[in-house]
Design a protein around this motif. Structure first.
Motif, short mmCIF file in Angstrom:
data_model
loop_
_atom_site.label_atom_id
_atom_site.label_comp_id
_atom_site.label_asym_id
_atom_site.label_seq_id
_atom_site.Cartn_x
_atom_site.Cartn_y
_atom_site.Cartn_z
N VAL A 72 -23.17 -1.90 -17.81
CA VAL A 72 -23.89 -1.70 -16.55
C VAL A 72 -25.38 -1.77 -16.81
O VAL A 72 -25.90 -1.08 -17.70
N HIS A 73 -26.08 -2.61 -16.06
CA HIS A 73 -27.53 -2.70 -16.13
C HIS A 73 -28.13 -1.89 -14.98
O HIS A 73 -27.73 -2.05 -13.82
N LEU A 74 -29.11 -1.05 -15.30
CA LEU A 74 -29.79 -0.21 -14.32
C LEU A 74 -31.29 -0.36 -14.47
O LEU A 74 -31.78 -0.78 -15.51
N ASP A 75 -32.01 0.02 -13.42
CA ASP A 75 -33.45 0.17 -13.61
C ASP A 75 -33.72 1.59 -14.10
O ASP A 75 -32.78 2.38 -14.30
N ARG A 76 -34.97 1.93 -14.32
CA ARG A 76 -35.30 3.23 -14.90
C ARG A 76 -34.97 4.41 -13.98
O ARG A 76 -34.94 5.56 -14.43
N PHE A 77 -34.69 4.12 -12.72
CA PHE A 77 -34.35 5.18 -11.76
C PHE A 77 -32.84 5.33 -11.59
O PHE A 77 -32.39 6.15 -10.80
N MET A 203 -27.41 -0.19 -19.96
CA MET A 203 -28.70 -0.71 -20.38
C MET A 203 -29.66 -0.51 -19.23
O MET A 203 -29.41 -1.02 -18.13
N ALA A 204 -30.73 0.24 -19.45
CA ALA A 204 -31.66 0.58 -18.38
C ALA A 204 -33.07 0.18 -18.75
O ALA A 204 -33.46 0.24 -19.93
N GLY A 205 -33.86 -0.21 -17.75
CA GLY A 205 -35.24 -0.62 -17.98
C GLY A 205 -35.32 -2.07 -18.39
O GLY A 205 -34.45 -2.89 -18.06
N TRP A 263 -36.97 9.27 -16.37
CA TRP A 263 -35.82 8.37 -16.33
C TRP A 263 -34.54 9.18 -16.14
O TRP A 263 -34.37 10.26 -16.69
N HIS A 264 -33.61 8.63 -15.38
CA HIS A 264 -32.32 9.29 -15.19
C HIS A 264 -31.29 8.27 -14.70
O HIS A 264 -31.64 7.24 -14.13
N PHE A 265 -30.03 8.56 -14.96
CA PHE A 265 -28.93 7.81 -14.35
C PHE A 265 -27.69 8.70 -14.35
O PHE A 265 -27.48 9.51 -15.25
N GLU A 266 -26.89 8.57 -13.29
CA GLU A 266 -25.64 9.32 -13.16
C GLU A 266 -25.83 10.82 -13.43
O GLU A 266 -24.99 11.46 -14.06
N GLY A 267 -26.96 11.35 -12.97
CA GLY A 267 -27.22 12.76 -13.15
C GLY A 267 -27.64 13.17 -14.54
O GLY A 267 -27.81 14.36 -14.81
N LEU A 273 -31.57 13.84 -22.81
CA LEU A 273 -30.63 13.17 -23.72
C LEU A 273 -31.29 12.90 -25.07
O LEU A 273 -30.72 13.19 -26.13
N ILE A 274 -32.49 12.35 -25.04
CA ILE A 274 -33.21 12.05 -26.28
C ILE A 274 -33.55 13.33 -27.03
O ILE A 274 -33.39 13.42 -28.25
N SER A 275 -34.01 14.33 -26.31
CA SER A 275 -34.40 15.60 -26.94
C SER A 275 -33.22 16.33 -27.56
O SER A 275 -33.40 17.14 -28.49
#
Length: 448
Positions: A72-77, A203-205, A263-267, A273-275
């Motif tokens: 799935v491709h997403l934008d940063r939002f 994949m986002a951004g 940045w976020h996706f699907e809540g 996530l990175i932290s």
């Protein structure tokens, strides 16, 4: 026939299993003193999964890995740009598997030791150089644990020792450093809640500024109701930092986190996530220019030692696994190992080199960049941002770099299937020979 495999990574260990299955004697050496389950996530494309399943590893893989169901491709939002099914959902004969690289390496190493004997893998052994004549190869090995050098004689040497291959350096002594494309990567794994199907790759951004790839890699975590998420942060940075490819370099949260705040996706909050990763690795996105030869008499290159490529399209490990099946089949089907190695090169070099170049210029990334430029604050309908032709370019671009479409993808990738009965000699479904002589060999002395 006896083969020395240099490098106990994914490609080297799979090569050992394939050679053993074909009835060929093999020993694997690696410079590390202990094989540890290091690294982060890895993807196995269906044709590579099929290779491992035919080696009898299907059940073990299913216990460890997530069968990736979609990309799935997403934008940063988190707005969806495009999606497509993967693996079994796309009609392949085998799953696309996502799992921890260290767990895959451990599985392969344990299988090699179980089938070939514990001494089949010798750690703490650094390859120094090799000399060959018409009949054999003499390799000089440095034993790190005993601090001494010794020689080993084999019929073939396979260099599967990665991007910084010592075997490759012996054949290309004047080769320059790996080629950096200006993108720095940070990688980690984080326990989180499942997202989308629980078997989705996101994949986002875009690679113009910052891009994030994330997917679950643990069947164990899934059975427990959570997800172990492998994430890769790709950021284009000014060309003013040291770009040596060191896979063990520890990254700093403060360097990567600012690029993904908000940045976020699907809540899932990407910053969180990175932290949440206990350890972050950092390295540049590098490859090497394709070379016209992988085979030099009785010495051959395989995997990243032959065709190092950007980690795009889930290809690095998958292509090495394909190499392993072909080289074993061709050696088993040739009376002269030199001819078998040349047949391996003929079957695999063009296909793998094409992927190296395709990974440098990906139509799908160009489309994602358009989305970022046209809708920097997000969008409601992707049809208002991209044309049908631009959307179609994403699918075409990923197919070019993943090298997978249906069950026929193996043959298009230059694969040669090894058919075996028990542990006896193998018969490849296709083979080739060559009358070409190897490079002028360097004579060697008799070894004890």
């Amino acid at each position: 026939m006896k083969v020395l495999v240099v490098g106990a990574g994914i490609g080297g260990l799979t090569t050992a299993l394939q050679l053993h299955e074909a009835g060929i004697d093999v020993v694997v050496i690696d410079s590390v003193t202990e094989l540890l389950p290091l690294g982060v996530g890895i993807n196995l494309l269906p044709h590579a999964t099929g290779e491992l399943c035919e080696l009898g590893l299907g059940a073990a893989l299913a216990e460890l890995a997530i069968p990736t169901a979609e990309l799935v491709h997403l934008d940063r939002f988190g707005n969806e740009i495009w999606r497509e099914p993967r693996g079994l959902a796309a009609g392949h004969d085998w799953p696309q598997y996502s799992l921890h690289r260290g767990e895959l390496q451990s599985l392969l190493a344990a299988t090699v030791r179980d089938r070939l004997g514990h001494s089949a893998i010798r750690t703490g052994m650094r390859f120094v150089q090799a000399h060959q004549d018409l009949d054999r190869v003499c390799s000089t090995i440095y034993d790190r644990t005993r601090n001494h050098t010794f020689d080993i004689t084999t019929d073939v040497v396979v260099g599967a020792d990665g991007l910084h291959s010592a075997v490759r350096a012996g054949q290309y002594p004047n080769e320059t450093a790996p080629r950096w494309n200006g993108i720095r990567m940070w990688r980690g794994v984080t326990v989180s809640k499942p997202f989308l199907t629980g078997a989705s790759m996101v994949m986002a951004g875009s690679n113009h500024t910052a891009k994030l790839v994330a997917y679950p890699i643990s069947a164990t975590a899934r059975r427990q109701g959570s997800a172990l998420i492998n994430w890769v942060a790709e950021v284009r940075v000014p060309d003013d930092r040291e770009s040596t490819a060191n896979w063990n370099r520890v990254g700093r949260l403060s360097d990567v986190l600012p690029h993904y705040r908000g940045w976020h996706f699907e809540g899932i909050d990407i910053g969180e996530l990175i932290s949440g990763s206990e350890r972050i690795l950092e390295y540049p996105m590098v490859d090497r220019d394709p070379v016209r030869r992988w085979v030099f008499g009785r010495i051959a290159l395989l995997g990243d030692a032959a065709h190092p490529m950007y980690p795009i399209g889930s290809n690095g490990g998958s292509q090495a696994i394909l190499d392993a099946g072909v080289i074993a089949a061709e050696l088993a089907g040739s009376a002269d190992p030199r001819h078998g190695l040349l047949a391996y090169e003929a079957a695999r070099l063009e296909a793998a080199n094409a992927i190296v170049l395709a990974n440098r210029d990906i139509p799908s990334d160009r489309v994602l960049r358009l989305v970022e430029e046209r809708a920097p604050q997000g969008f409601e309908r992707i049809e208002d941002v991209l044309t049908e032709d631009e959307l179609r370019a994403i699918a075409v671009g990923y197919q070019r770099t993943s090298g997978a479409s249906t069950s026929a993808d193996r043959n298009r990738a230059g694969g040669v299937r090894v058919r075996t009965t028990g542990r006896g000699p193998a018969t490849p479904t296709s083979s080739a020979t060559s009358d070409a002589e190897p490079e002028t060999p360097t004579p060697t002395t008799t070894l004890t």
